[in-house]
Design a protein around this motif. Structure first.
Motif, short mmCIF file in Angstrom:
data_model
loop_
_atom_site.label_atom_id
_atom_site.label_comp_id
_atom_site.label_asym_id
_atom_site.label_seq_id
_atom_site.Cartn_x
_atom_site.Cartn_y
_atom_site.Cartn_z
N GLU A 555 -3.95 -2.18 8.40
CA GLU A 555 -3.87 -1.44 7.14
C GLU A 555 -4.27 -0.01 7.43
OE1 GLU A 555 -4.61 -4.61 3.57
OE2 GLU A 555 -6.40 -3.90 4.62
N TYR A 574 3.09 5.04 -2.46
CA TYR A 574 3.08 3.96 -1.47
C TYR A 574 4.50 3.60 -1.02
CZ TYR A 574 2.09 -0.28 1.03
OH TYR A 574 2.01 -1.22 2.02
N SER A 575 5.47 3.67 -1.94
CA SER A 575 6.86 3.37 -1.58
C SER A 575 7.36 4.32 -0.51
CB SER A 575 7.77 3.45 -2.80
OG SER A 575 7.47 2.42 -3.71
N GLU A 578 5.65 3.48 2.80
CA GLU A 578 6.22 2.24 3.35
C GLU A 578 7.56 2.53 4.02
OE1 GLU A 578 5.82 -2.30 1.67
OE2 GLU A 578 6.72 -0.77 0.37
N ASP A 581 7.24 3.59 7.51
CA ASP A 581 6.55 2.62 8.38
C ASP A 581 5.05 2.83 8.44
OD1 ASP A 581 8.88 1.26 9.01
OD2 ASP A 581 9.32 2.58 10.70
N THR A 583 1.64 1.45 6.92
CA THR A 583 1.25 0.21 6.24
C THR A 583 -0.07 0.37 5.50
OG1 THR A 583 0.12 -0.63 8.21
CG2 THR A 583 2.43 -1.20 7.96
#
Length: 654
Positions: A555, A574-575, A578, A581, A583
């Motif tokens: 994380e 966060y999208s 993500e 890449d 996390t």
């Protein structure tokens, strides 16, 4: 006949002494200060009491607290001091064994009907110090088997009698200090006064001779030092080690778990731990492909005959899980038996045999992250460092004899790359060779062993590795090079290993057609840079206290909205991460931001991205770094660039 003998010191200088000179006498001839610090003497490769007479020419090394063998002597003597204190305080008790260990010593004791309580340890420590101050000499005496047997028969100690049964007449020695006598081969320090600081660490159960069907004895662990200051420093180190314990951090960070219903010693990798493990695997797989390895996969079980051929059944049969019989029906053979595989190498030998091989095909490098199974006794299981199911980053190189040294050096380079990438910079390499006095425990002839040992020693020298040679530590099928890595607390762990093997190719009748059009045997190199995924992850957790390198952290970010009003913006942040890449997670709990930050710190999240009214309005994030605090505000694009550079730095700076 001359009464003089020649003593060769480690620097190559030679001195003459009278026969019967002791290590202590030799030290005194150099300096009184050295003599005060000598704990034992290495005489022609064997560690002796420093007070034991030397009667023939010898190469000697004077061992002090700064030498591992000196510390072993000190702690072995401390085990005897513990036994003396126990016998004084608890008359009638019986003793098993009391060896030195990596840090300290233990003694296995039969207290009869009494159960030793933890609060009694402090009184035992005081008794040990009281006896130590008496400065009683450790006196060595050679004794016949008959006398030794009669002594322990009279004392009624069946454990020592059982040990004596396995000894030959003429090789039995007793040691006495004060009122205590023990069966022991030694060596020991000159007297108990050298022991100035004592700490008994814990009590555990231990079956006599490791047999779960035998009586369980009380094992008392302890450690001693020649100075009180050193004990204080060690106890502080222990406290730090407790904070770093991979079992504790693994639970807190939700990396792995164990279940009694699944079975002892069988780890369950949780999602975060699996992500960590996958990243390690992918890191090595990428390096292996560049180095010319080909991936393979083999079954978790194998026919018993496979392991009989390889020799694993003979050597490890009792440590393997019991044979699995094939289902009994009309289509199956009633005598078919399978084992959970204890090693991957026999399977890889069979892959080699799937087609004819030419000298032009070699080296053939086969790699597999293969899970193997060993039946470790329940008392020896310990978190991820000692388990019954573990995955080796295994590979086997099949090469011509003239390629062995070059291939061995390439494997050394791969291991060094792995260690440097993960911050393991302090290590020594152990060249593990045969025990010259116990050659029957190894398979294969002297000629192939001599060639294999020579190849390893030459490769290590060519790479300039800091090496130590350990006799008797070789695998049963060949010598090996083990990487002994020191972690952040200075503890040594055996991780990567490389082994040269001329024997399995012979057992499996492996062949290749040479340039002369004749058939030849390949040589096999076994290697595992991590050793096993379980052990490596355990050591890595404790080395970095759970603060993994950024590229490896399962994380990497926590997005922390100040309140529910900013949940949509948090989701958008966060999208985008993500998609890049990166996390992590969003902490949508109905908690104050201070609590969210504290929890992210405890969970060792590298970066915290705080989003509130200002951040949402300006499409920015407020950044905190674990352990350091505020980094500042950035746009999301700037943070992605910043983060990617930090990931690159976390790899390249090693």
């Amino acid at each position: 006949m001359s009464n003089k003998i020649k003593i060769t010191l480690p620097d190559g200088s030679v001195k003459e002494f009278d026969k019967g000179v002791t290590g202590h006498d030799i030290a005194m001839s150099i300096s009184e200060g050295l003599a005060r610090n000598v704990l034992s003497t290495k005489v022609n490769g064997q560690v002796w009491d420093s007070t034991r007479p030397i009667n023939e020419d010898a190469h000697i090394q004077l061992l002090t607290w700064n030498d591992p063998e000196g510390q072993n002597t000190f702690w072995h003597s401390s085990a005897h001091l513990l036994a003396e204190a126990l016998e004084d305080m608890y008359p009638g008790i019986k003793f098993g064994i009391g060896p030195p260990i990596a840090n300290g010593f233990y003694y296995d004791v039969d207290f009869g009907d009494k159960e030793l309580q933890g609060e009694e340890l402090e009184k035992i420590e005081q008794k040990m110090l009281e006896l130590a101050r008496q400065k009683n000499e450790y006196k060595r005496s050679e004794i016949s088997k008959k006398e030794a047997t009669e002594y322990y028969q009279k004392k009624g100690d069946e454990y020592k009698l059982e040990l004596i049964e396995g000894l030959n007449d003429g090789e039995i020695t007793f040691y006495q200090q004060g009122n205590f006598t023990d069966l022991c081969r030694g060596p020991h320090i000159p007297h108990t006064g050298y022991i100035k600081a004592v700490k008994l660490l814990n009590i555990a159960g231990a079956y006599w001779r490791g047999d779960e069907k035998r009586k369980q004895l009380t094992r008392i662990y302890g450690i001693t030092f020649p100075k009180q200051k050193e004990l204080k420093e060690y106890l502080e180190l222990l406290e730090e080690a407790k904070k770093r314990d991979h079992r504790k951090l693994g639970k807190e960070m939700e990396l792995f778990a164990f279940s009694e219903k699944v079975g002892l010693g069988l780890p369950l990798w949780l999602p975060k731990g699996t992500m960590l493990r996958d990243r390690l695997e992918n890191f090595l797989k990428k390096a292996q492909v560049k180095a010319g390895y080909q991936p393979v996969i083999t079954p978790h079980i194998g026919n018993k005959e496979l392991y009989i051929t390889s020799g694993h059944y003979e050597k490890y049969g009792k440590d393997s899980f019991r044979p699995i019989a094939a289902p009994s029906d009309d289509d199956s053979k009633s005598d078919e038996e399978y084992l959970l595989k204890p090693m991957n190498c026999p399977h890889h030998c069979e892959i080699y045999k799937t087609k004819p091989r030419s000298y032009k095909d070699l080296p053939l490098r086969l790699a597999e992250f293969g899970t193997v199974y060993r039946y470790e006794q329940s008392g020896e299981l310990h978190g991820l460092t000692r388990v019954r199911s573990f995955t080796q980053d295994d590979a086997h190189i099949f090469c011509r004899p003239d390629q062995v040294k070059e291939e061995f050096i390439k494997v050394i380079d791969l291991v060094l790359f792995v260690f440097n990438s993960l911050g393991f910079e302090d290590f020594v390499t152990q060249v593990s060779l045969r025990d010259p006095d116990n050659r029957e425990k190894y398979i294969g002839g002297d000629e192939v062993w001599d060639k294999a040992e020579k190849s390893i020693i030459e490769a290590a020298e060519e790479k300039g590795l800091k090496t130590v040679i350990e006799l008797g530590e070789a695998a049963f099928y060949g010598p090996k090079l083990d990487f002994m890595v020191k972690d952040a607390l200075g503890r040594s762990w055996q991780l990567g290993t490389i082994q040269v093997d001329y024997n399995l190719p012979e057992r499996f009748k492996l062949e290749y057609v040479g340039a002369d059009n004749s058939k030849h045997r390949p040589v096999m190199i076994h290697r595992a840079p991590f050793g096993s995924m379980e052990r490596f992850v355990a050591v890595l957790i404790e080395h970095c206290a759970g603060n993994f390198p950024l590229w490896l952290s399962p994380e990497q970010v926590a997005v922390l909205p100040i309140s529910e009003k900013y949940a949509d913006y948090a989701n958008k942040v966060y999208s985008e991460l993500e998609a890049n890449d990166i996390t992590g997670f969003i902490d949508h709990r109905d908690e104050k931001i201070g609590r969210k930050i504290r929890d992210a710190e405890i969970n060792k999240i590298p970066y915290m991205l705080i989003v509130g009214e200002q951040e949402a309005a300006e499409e920015k994030v407020s950044i905190r770094k674990h352990g350091e605090g505020d980094v500042g505000n950035m746009s999301l694009e700037d943070f992605k660039s910043f983060f990617n550079q930090k990931v690159t730095d976390s790899i390249e700076n090693k």
